[in-house]
Design a protein around this motif. Structure first.
Motif, PDB file in Angstrom:
ATOM      1  N   ARG A 176     106.242  12.038  74.929  1.00 19.46           N
ATOM      2  CA  ARG A 176     106.246  11.704  76.364  1.00 19.46           C
ATOM      3  C   ARG A 176     105.186  12.504  77.106  1.00 19.46           C
ATOM      4  N   CYS A 177     105.196  13.829  76.849  1.00 14.58           N
ATOM      5  CA  CYS A 177     104.267  14.703  77.565  1.00 14.58           C
ATOM      6  C   CYS A 177     102.823  14.415  77.162  1.00 14.58           C
ATOM      7  N   CYS A 223     105.810  21.900  76.659  1.00 17.82           N
ATOM      8  CA  CYS A 223     106.292  20.851  75.776  1.00 17.82           C
ATOM      9  C   CYS A 223     105.111  19.939  75.416  1.00 17.82           C
ATOM     10  N   CYS A 242     113.230  18.051  77.411  1.00 20.74           N
ATOM     11  CA  CYS A 242     111.932  17.833  78.075  1.00 20.74           C
ATOM     12  C   CYS A 242     112.188  17.409  79.522  1.00 20.74           C
ATOM     13  N   CYS A 246     105.682  17.045  73.489  1.00 20.12           N
ATOM     14  CA  CYS A 246     106.360  15.906  72.861  1.00 20.12           C
ATOM     15  C   CYS A 246     105.538  14.641  73.129  1.00 20.12           C
TER      16      CYS A 246
HETATM   17 ZN   LIG Z   1     107.930  16.760  76.705  1.00 18.99          ZN
END
Ligand SMILES: [Zn+2]
Length: 327
Positions: A150-151, A146, A101, A148
């Protein structure tokens, strides 16, 4: 005209010396050294020796994070991803996809350690090679990365609603911004360490690779040189149009933003009988105004069976003739 070639597949110094002498005699000015995660883990001093030798000979030396994190071009695996799977890109189905990522703090810190190692050599520049989002996703944009944790959290903070599972303009913008943010941090760091930043785009300016607008990256003050690699055979595109339009796009961006430029010519996986196409590609790029040409890669990649041409000697001979004609 300035010429360069990528060097990989050998870490034995006595052979390196022999190869570099041959490349120097052929008239190359720039060496692009692949410097994979594997090299970083196990060949750090060896790589310094090799790069410094290139520098002592008078080459300009660019260093390539080859295959790093699965987000740069190159036939190298990522040990970082293997050891830190949670730093990987997740698709909208919730599956890990095999690329890091761009928002991963851990990955950015690891890359900075690598930049430190490169800065300790006599290298001139980092060659940021074909940055991209995961390409293993099928049926883009139905499937995309992405998404995820975090994203998702960064997206919600910026746009004020949860990151959707269905691709939309905000996701597209967010992805572009993730890459831009990554390069802003990495190239500033490299610059502080005295290195130039050379950025090579995949030849398709497209949302599916995540670089939907080259210009957003070219604008970064810390980028010194921009280029692309219109490998017409690898991408199955018409030679003249593909090389011509990539040359025009790169020249336009470099002129408007005051950057140096470069362009790659395919010298790998050339089918028998198509060797002369390299000359045509060269003539087109030259005619458009490209003044730095590089070839991927050394000895036409004869030593790498996966991408070796049918007749590597003939391809390399064509490269030699191109260089000879301009000496
Ligand atoms: Zn991510």
């Amino acid at each position: 005209m300035k010429f360069g070639v990528s060097y990989f597949g050998n870490r034995i110094f006595e052979h390196v010396r022999e190869d570099f002498l041959r490349l120097w005699d052929m008239g190359f000015d720039i060496l692009v050294h692949t410097y994979s995660e594997n090299d970083f883990a196990f060949y750090r001093e060896t790589m310094s020796e090799l790069i410094n030798y290139g520098s002592d000979m008078g080459f300009e030396n660019w260093v390539d994070p080859w295959g790093w994190g699965g987000v740069f071009g190159g036939e190298a695996f990522s040990g970082f991803l293997q050891m830190n799977p949670k730093e990987g890109q997740v698709n909208n189905l919730g599956e890990y996809t095999g690329g890091v990522c761009f928002l991963s703090r851990m990955f950015r810190d690891r890359m900075k350690e690598w930049i430190d190692a490169v800065a300790d050599t006599e290298a001139d520049a980092i060659f940021w090679d074909e940055p991209h989002f995961q390409m293993n996703t099928v049926d883009f944009p139905k499937e995309w990365t992405c998404r995820c944790e975090r994203c998702r959290s960064a997206f919600e903070e910026r746009y004020g609603y949860p990151m959707p599972e269905v691709y939309n303009d905000d996701v597209s913008e967010f992805r572009s911004e993730s890459v831009r943010d990554f390069f802003e941090e990495m190239t500033s760091y490299a610059k502080e360490k005295g290195l130039k930043n050379v950025l090579c785009f995949l030849p398709i300016e497209s949302d599916s690779f995540g670089i939907r607008d080259y210009e957003a990256l070219v604008r970064l003050e810390t980028i010194d040189n921009v280029g692309s690699d219109p490998y017409w055979l690898a991408f199955d595109k018409p030679l003249k149009e593909f090389v011509g339009s990539a040359s025009e796009r790169i020249l336009d961006l470099s002129k408007r933003h005051g950057k140096d430029h470069h362009l790659w010519i395919q010298a790998f996986k050339i089918p028998k009988g198509k060797e002369e196409e390299l000359k045509i590609a060269y003539e087109i790029a030259k005619e458009k105004g490209i003044s730095t040409i590089l070839f991927w890669g050394v000895y036409a990649c004869k030593h790498m069976s996966h991408i070796a041409p049918d007749d590597p000697e003939r391809v390399w001979e064509t490269v030699r003739k191109i260089l000879d004609a301009t000496l």
